[in-house]
Design an enzyme around this catalytic site. Sequence first.
Site, PDB file in Angstrom:
ATOM      1  N   PHE A 144       0.841  -1.191   0.000  1.00  0.00           N
ATOM      2  CA  PHE A 144       0.000   0.000   0.000  1.00  0.00           C
ATOM      3  C   PHE A 144       0.886   1.256   0.000  1.00  0.00           C
ATOM      4  O   PHE A 144       1.954   1.266   0.614  1.00  0.00           O
ATOM      5  CB  PHE A 144      -0.900  -0.034   1.240  1.00  0.00           C
ATOM      6  N   ASP A 221       1.789  -5.995   7.993  1.00  0.00           N
ATOM      7  CA  ASP A 221       0.691  -5.052   7.854  1.00  0.00           C
ATOM      8  C   ASP A 221      -0.594  -5.869   7.681  1.00  0.00           C
ATOM      9  O   ASP A 221      -0.769  -6.572   6.688  1.00  0.00           O
ATOM     10  CB  ASP A 221       0.943  -4.149   6.645  1.00  0.00           C
ATOM     11  N   TYR A 246     -10.525   0.581  10.847  1.00  0.00           N
ATOM     12  CA  TYR A 246     -11.771   1.146  10.287  1.00  0.00           C
ATOM     13  C   TYR A 246     -12.281   0.364   9.091  1.00  0.00           C
ATOM     14  O   TYR A 246     -13.253   0.746   8.476  1.00  0.00           O
ATOM     15  CB  TYR A 246     -11.632   2.635   9.963  1.00  0.00           C
ATOM     16  N   LYS A 247     -11.588  -0.726   8.758  1.00  0.00           N
ATOM     17  CA  LYS A 247     -12.032  -1.554   7.643  1.00  0.00           C
ATOM     18  C   LYS A 247     -12.915  -2.681   8.199  1.00  0.00           C
ATOM     19  O   LYS A 247     -14.056  -2.451   8.585  1.00  0.00           O
ATOM     20  CB  LYS A 247     -10.813  -2.075   6.893  1.00  0.00           C
ATOM     21  N   ARG A 395     -12.416  -2.507  -6.910  1.00  0.00           N
ATOM     22  CA  ARG A 395     -12.359  -3.485  -5.823  1.00  0.00           C
ATOM     23  C   ARG A 395     -13.749  -3.760  -5.291  1.00  0.00           C
ATOM     24  O   ARG A 395     -14.515  -2.841  -5.005  1.00  0.00           O
ATOM     25  CB  ARG A 395     -11.505  -2.963  -4.669  1.00  0.00           C
TER      26      ARG A 395
END
Lengths: 423, 423
Positions: A144, A221, A246-247, A395
Amino acid sequence: MTDLSTSTQAAHDGMLGAAALDAADPLAHFRNRFLGCDGPNGGPVVAYLDGNSLGRPLADTAERLAEFTAGPWGQRLIRAWDEQWMDEPVRLGDRLGEVVLGAARGQTIVADSTSVMIYKLVRAAFDAQAPTGRDEIVVDLENFPTDRFIVEGIAAERGATIRWIEPDPDTGVTPADVESVLGPRTAVVLLSHVAYRSGFIADAAAITDVVHSAGGLVVWDLCHSAGSVPVELDAWGADLAVGCTYKYLNGGPGSPALGYVRRDLQDRLLQPIWGWMGAADPFGMTDSYAPAAGIRRFITGTPPILAMQPLSAMVEVIAEAGMDAIRAKSVQLTEFAAVLSERFLVPLGVELASPSDPAERGSHITLNHPRFREVTAMLWERGVIPDFRPPRGLRVGLSPLSTSFAEVQAGIAAIRDALTELA
Amino acid sequence: MTDLSTSTQAAHDGMLGAAALDAADPLAHFRNRFLGCDGPNGGPVVAYLDGNSLGRPLADTAERLAEFTAGPWGQRLIRAWDEQWMDEPVRLGDRLGEVVLGAARGQTIVADSTSVMIYKLVRAAFDAQAPTGRDEIVVDLENFPTDRFIVEGIAAERGATIRWIEPDPDTGVTPADVESVLGPRTAVVLLSHVAYRSGFIADAAAITDVVHSAGGLVVWDLCHSAGSVPVELDAWGADLAVGCTYKYLNGGPGSPALGYVRRDLQDRLLQPIWGWMGAADPFGMTDSYAPAAGIRRFITGTPPILAMQPLSAMVEVIAEAGMDAIRAKSVQLTEFAAVLSERFLVPLGVELASPSDPAERGSHITLNHPRFREVTAMLWERGVIPDFRPPRGLRVGLSPLSTSFAEVQAGIAAIRDALTELA
């Protein structure tokens, strides 16, 4: 919007339709726990396919925040720090460790933004290794952006060299990829457990072994796995880990990160941002910083207590559902999305840019098409919400507890319709 | 609890009683905006004297958080990032700049914990100065622990030397104190606008001039002033500033920090934590970090949007009241506390450890007594809530919009009673 779920089509495709899949889903009732999953509610969301970027709120979030405001904050006031809040980064970290991360107590905290936590932990690991002549940081080009940027910054300030891995972008980083860049100068390896674009699940246990054999430390990660794909930090022998809350952990926009440091490493490592909350005695007003023992030394500033509340609730919902059941549904969801894509989108020029074997992928799939930037904008207008990742990736993120098979089907249908309109 | 407000006493002391002061207070009605200020509410707080550590919640906080959860988070979902949240750290920063900080637009952000923000801004300033041979960081021994600890960490990693100022602990840092340690090696000076213990207000404009004359950069810590004492960053010519938002800005426990960088410095400075949200193109998935133009480059991770909501509401309440009126009430409150302390506590062995001239002090006073650790514990049990700062300081923090004169009086009475019981 075209409906793909007729029994004729389902039979033709050799698969169950969405309605039947939802009816058979043992976790289906969990959807009622989330806001906006029971109908239009004033601003209709037809299909939310981006729980991998921002999880939906639990339906009782407002009530919980109201209780928090009226009680601990509004009445206990500053006393609440002594009574409960000082321990909250570790208490919640421990609970995440137990329910989500496969981590025993005393190794996980909740603090900072994900990017700041990556900085702190990679710096801590690098700085411990550098005195032995290890000056290389390994990261992959498909990691990322913030991971890559943070490592660039650390390399610039510490005089480190970055060893870039170039994985197959449609799969991900393999143990062999990692092994090929390791050596006596390897200090730290920063990799994603689940790749943010392809969804590829790295073989974390095997890669950790490979890194350890070369004398390196590995920082995992977990942003795109924590809460959807089982994580076993202790069993992997992981050194450090960072994750986003927050995912799939539904902590709300900008909720604080999780950080993990293996117990036996904690007292060897020193993170660079020596804030009072990581000091041995934050209130001692001593003249000089001494790090706290154990995991607390990786804390810096005042813990973001208000911002931890939704996460704190979500971890208990995950505990109730169980990570194994969550993973089983996640596999079914991505498989359903992949099968529908194959049937309805591939004929329109779409490519599946994620592993075809569900065992190799996390809880999202990426589809590629040159017009997906436009398609995403059209879908958002229609209440169908995936996200777009340049240059041509759409996505489809499927948060297991809050996503129905009907949403997947409606989403793929909407993509087909949009592509057809643009053709 | 003894009542000090009889008319006889008030007449004897030559001052108005609390009731009269509250009746004459033009800001008195603002107290109704805060939770728990209108009575016992289930767990009575008799006097909250620690708004300088954790501000009370606004009474509509729960409603606001419910709207946020149901609307932007629950329905707009990931789309809210495009629609409003990406700009929120700067929008809210600008608003704070206008209402509270005396800062023009484009110079203030809301992000990170206060400690992390101090690290980023002091590092950015130091790293810009170091190439010219400036390798000293100036900080004072009476600065808040996290400021001192963060500077120690930076000195350790950057090879900097710390020049410590030793101010009179009962007053604070003067321009002459600063001047005495400046020189051609001065890189950065980190000072508090209002001292966390004594409440002394530094002469920020004069000190900034002195630092500039020596070629240094100054970072102002506004934690104990922002929202209670007028701040004029632009007029001072300040270089950088950091502030806490959970004290007089009522952002809630662990709410994010504010950070200021003067416009003409922004493109010269580079902060060390190169997260995606400070990059020129966070979503560009470029191979290499390029900092954003302007103030955004000082952002690192995903903005803590949920945690910004109470702060966002409070800044509008402050705008309505006006900083000048807030300061006027603050002066009255601390003066009332000082006069009552002189009359009722000094005879019991208490010393005022804050400036006696109200023009020289912020919105809290510190009282010293060897038994104040015990006294604070007793008071907390009784719903009277100051805080204790070792070794013997009791701080009476008076948040102007949410504190009444009656609370001050009840608080001083309770301190007197506790000391009398312990005698």
